[in-house]
Design a protein around this motif. Structure first.
Motif, PDB file in Angstrom:
ATOM      1  N   PHE A  43      74.311  64.087  11.276  1.00  0.00           N
ATOM      2  CA  PHE A  43      73.656  63.233  11.666  1.00  0.00           C
ATOM      3  C   PHE A  43      72.163  63.390  11.773  1.00  0.00           C
ATOM      4  O   PHE A  43      71.915  64.260  12.392  1.00  0.00           O
ATOM      5  CB  PHE A  43      74.123  62.598  13.260  1.00  0.00           C
ATOM      6  N   VAL A  44      71.418  62.764  11.143  1.00  0.00           N
ATOM      7  CA  VAL A  44      69.941  62.922  11.005  1.00  0.00           C
ATOM      8  C   VAL A  44      69.455  61.653  11.898  1.00  0.00           C
ATOM      9  O   VAL A  44      69.601  60.448  11.431  1.00  0.00           O
ATOM     10  CB  VAL A  44      69.191  63.142   9.445  1.00  0.00           C
ATOM     11  N   LEU A  45      68.385  61.796  12.717  1.00  0.00           N
ATOM     12  CA  LEU A  45      67.856  60.944  13.365  1.00  0.00           C
ATOM     13  C   LEU A  45      66.276  61.077  12.986  1.00  0.00           C
ATOM     14  O   LEU A  45      65.589  61.908  13.353  1.00  0.00           O
ATOM     15  CB  LEU A  45      67.791  61.004  14.734  1.00  0.00           C
ATOM     16  N   ASN A  46      65.652  59.846  12.169  1.00  0.00           N
ATOM     17  CA  ASN A  46      64.269  60.073  11.612  1.00  0.00           C
ATOM     18  C   ASN A  46      63.557  59.113  12.649  1.00  0.00           C
ATOM     19  O   ASN A  46      63.599  58.019  12.658  1.00  0.00           O
ATOM     20  CB  ASN A  46      64.149  59.394  10.354  1.00  0.00           C
ATOM     21  N   THR A  47      62.744  59.882  13.539  1.00  0.00           N
ATOM     22  CA  THR A  47      62.001  59.214  14.764  1.00  0.00           C
ATOM     23  C   THR A  47      60.687  58.530  14.408  1.00  0.00           C
ATOM     24  O   THR A  47      59.888  59.179  13.498  1.00  0.00           O
ATOM     25  CB  THR A  47      62.034  59.864  15.811  1.00  0.00           C
ATOM     26  N   CYS A  48      60.370  57.739  15.396  1.00  0.00           N
ATOM     27  CA  CYS A  48      59.082  57.208  15.380  1.00  0.00           C
ATOM     28  C   CYS A  48      58.403  57.662  16.793  1.00  0.00           C
ATOM     29  O   CYS A  48      59.122  57.421  17.710  1.00  0.00           O
ATOM     30  CB  CYS A  48      58.967  55.813  15.017  1.00  0.00           C
ATOM     31  N   HIS A  49      57.003  57.668  16.724  1.00  0.00           N
ATOM     32  CA  HIS A  49      56.612  58.298  18.053  1.00  0.00           C
ATOM     33  C   HIS A  49      55.231  56.918  18.453  1.00  0.00           C
ATOM     34  O   HIS A  49      54.342  57.367  19.224  1.00  0.00           O
ATOM     35  CB  HIS A  49      55.749  59.476  18.090  1.00  0.00           C
ATOM     36  N   ILE A  50      55.224  55.932  17.796  1.00  0.00           N
ATOM     37  CA  ILE A  50      54.074  55.289  17.800  1.00  0.00           C
ATOM     38  C   ILE A  50      53.670  54.482  19.091  1.00  0.00           C
ATOM     39  O   ILE A  50      52.614  54.456  19.599  1.00  0.00           O
ATOM     40  CB  ILE A  50      53.838  54.144  16.474  1.00  0.00           C
ATOM     41  N   ARG A  51      54.816  53.806  19.841  1.00  0.00           N
ATOM     42  CA  ARG A  51      54.705  53.348  21.018  1.00  0.00           C
ATOM     43  C   ARG A  51      55.484  54.091  21.964  1.00  0.00           C
ATOM     44  O   ARG A  51      56.416  55.014  21.832  1.00  0.00           O
ATOM     45  CB  ARG A  51      54.902  51.945  20.796  1.00  0.00           C
ATOM     46  N   ASP A  52      55.349  53.624  23.545  1.00  0.00           N
ATOM     47  CA  ASP A  52      56.098  54.235  24.443  1.00  0.00           C
ATOM     48  C   ASP A  52      57.735  54.296  24.212  1.00  0.00           C
ATOM     49  O   ASP A  52      58.080  53.518  23.350  1.00  0.00           O
ATOM     50  CB  ASP A  52      55.578  53.762  25.786  1.00  0.00           C
ATOM     51  N   LYS A  53      58.164  54.987  25.293  1.00  0.00           N
ATOM     52  CA  LYS A  53      59.847  55.005  25.090  1.00  0.00           C
ATOM     53  C   LYS A  53      60.344  55.668  23.914  1.00  0.00           C
ATOM     54  O   LYS A  53      61.668  55.775  23.639  1.00  0.00           O
ATOM     55  CB  LYS A  53      60.323  53.663  25.551  1.00  0.00           C
TER      56      LYS A  53
END
Ligand code: SAM
Ligand code: SF4
Ligand code: F3S
Length: 446
Positions: A43-53
């Motif tokens: 399982f690969v989770l490609n993540t984003c950090h641009i906004r909160d939470k």
């Protein structure tokens, strides 16, 4: 028997491009792409950090995966993308279900890391900024099939350091891929069936590659792409207003394939706020870019990004944003309440009242949506060019896009996929145009 990998992607188009590359890379070591999480080995989770939470969203996702595999063999769990870069070892400490953490500029090391993990079961994080090596490695991995509309990353990272933004920290310094590497990738995409290429970069119009003392820019890429037979449409995103140089603007005079739709984030219609944001451009410059392009082709339309409730935003600043929206009449835009991001300059500023931000966001969105609906309505009973991208199996219909990226739904046979067809729009709403094949089409509309 090959193993299966399930990839989930959050964030921008660059993450979508990266997820495809991650999938192609993992195939080499025996992982086939799967749409079914419950039977995945990885399982690969490609993540984003641009906004909160963003961080919490990741742990929440992991919780769901853990639940899905409660009575089964645990999959290999990999966290990629911008949260991986920002949080690195913290993630391994906080969530034992995670096995590997890999940042966006280290994907060329993914397969080696997975193979090592299979041998020694040692968890690791890789978050080096190694962009040159990454593209050298990934550009050699080629997929045999392309989507009708394909993303192509030409530039990564950012040196602009807007005070609200994490991208310079998560993606690293600005880097432009070699010109020839990009054109070669574009040619392969077209050979494999792409009709549209969307050039990507966090600052796509800052593209700058030096070859034999000549600075090659985004405009040079557009000229070279224009010459590729079989490629019908060229787009680029996301651009910064400061890098809308004359050579790029003039492409709209000469290029037949460059679409008349410009996504150009401004963030605010107030010069005071732009200054506080460290955007290094003024509203007047933005408007003059808009006017210049409208003079070249009055059919060119704009979309934008807005941050509402930035620290220091007073009622006059907000009203200036509304004035700008009324002036440009953006046909499609993104708007969000300011979110304080760890490590950024703006996170230390005094926030404005959340209730006020929410109220202002509602006003802005109502206005933006109204212009969007009006533009869509203007297509009704008119014929538009639509590039058919795929089939909507559940509805037995086709999906495509017009020159402004609007979603268009129509009836027609599957052999129209990959073709530009004339569609008469019968109905519209805020997000979609519904239409039928026009009898002006030369082919037989089965
Ligand atoms: N490079 C592009 C530019 O300069 O306009 C923007 C790229 S950024 C990945 C996409 C959008 O996210 C921005 O245009 C901005 O509107 C939004 N964004 C970035 N940081 C944000 C923050 N801290 N709070 C709210 N929105 C944010
Ligand atoms: Fe972020 Fe765009 Fe500013 Fe770079 S130019 S810091 S990517 S908003
Ligand atoms: Fe998000 Fe990173 Fe893109 S923070 S918007 S995935 S560059």
């Amino acid at each position: 028997m090959s193993k299966k990998v399930f990839v989930k992607t959050f964030g921008c188009q660059m993450n979508v491009y990266d997820s495809d590359k991650i999938t192609d890379a993992l195939k080499i070591i025996g992982y086939e792409k799967s749409e079914d999480l419950s039977s995945a080995d990885c399982f690969v989770l490609n993540t984003c950090h641009i906004r909160d939470k963003a961080k919490e969203k990741v742990y929440h996702e992991i919780g769901r995966v853990r639940e899905a595999f409660l009575n089964k063999k645990k999959p290999l769990v990999i966290i990629a993308g911008c949260v991986a870069q920002a949080e690195n070892t913290e993630m391994l400490k906080r969530e034992p279900y995670i096995d590997l953490v890999i940042g966006p500029q280290s994907y060329h090391k993914l397969n080696k890391t997975v193979l090592q993990f299979q041998k020694n079961r040692l968890k690791s994080e890789i978050t080096d900024f190694d962009t040159i090596e990454k593209f050298n490695y990934l550009s050699k991995i080629q997929n045999k099939r392309s989507k009708v509309s394909s993303f192509l990353t030409i530039q990564e990272g950012c040196d602009k350091f807007c005070h609200f933004c994490v991208v310079p920290y998560t993606r690293g310094p600005e880097y432009s891929r070699p010109f020839k590497q990009i054109i070669d990738e574009a040619k392969i995409l077209v050979q494999n069936g792409s009709k549209e290429i969307i050039l990507l970069g966090q600052n796509v119009n800052a593209y700058n590659y030096n070859v034999a003392n000549k600075q090659l820019r985004l405009s040079d890429l557009i000229v070279s792409l224009e010459a590729i037979n079989g490629l019908e449409r060229i787009r680029y995103t996301t651009s910064h207003p400061r890098d809308m140089t004359k050579d790029l603007l003039d492409c709209y005079k000469d290029s037949k394939k460059l679409m008349p739709f410009v996504h150009l984030p401004i963030q605010s219609g107030s010069n005071k706020i732009l200054k506080l944001m460290n955007r290094k451009h003024k509203v007047e410059e933005y408007i003059s870019t808009f006017n210049y392009l409208k003079e070249i082709n009055h059919k060119i339309e704009f979309s934008s990004d807005f941050i509402i409730g930035y620290p220091g935003e007073e009622i006059e600043d907000f009203e200036n944003t509304i004035k700008l929206i009324d002036k440009i009449k953006f046909i499609n835009s993104f708007s969000f309440i300011f979110s304080a991001r760890p490590g950024t300059t703006a996170s230390k500023l005094k926030p404005i009242d959340e209730k006020i931000s929410k109220m202002r966001l509602k006003i802005v969105q109502d206005k933006l949506f109204e212009y969007q609906r009006l533009k869509n309505k203007s297509f009704e009973n008119n014929c538009i060019d639509v590039l058919v991208e795929n089939e909507i199996k559940t509805q037995n219909k086709l999906f495509g896009r017009n020159v402004y990226m609007n979603s268009v739904i129509l009836e027609g046979s599957k052999n129209l996929i990959g073709k530009i067809v004339q569609v008469r729009v019968t109905k519209s709403n805020q997000n979609t145009l519904i239409g039928e094949l026009s009898n002006k089409n030369k082919f037989k509309a089965a």
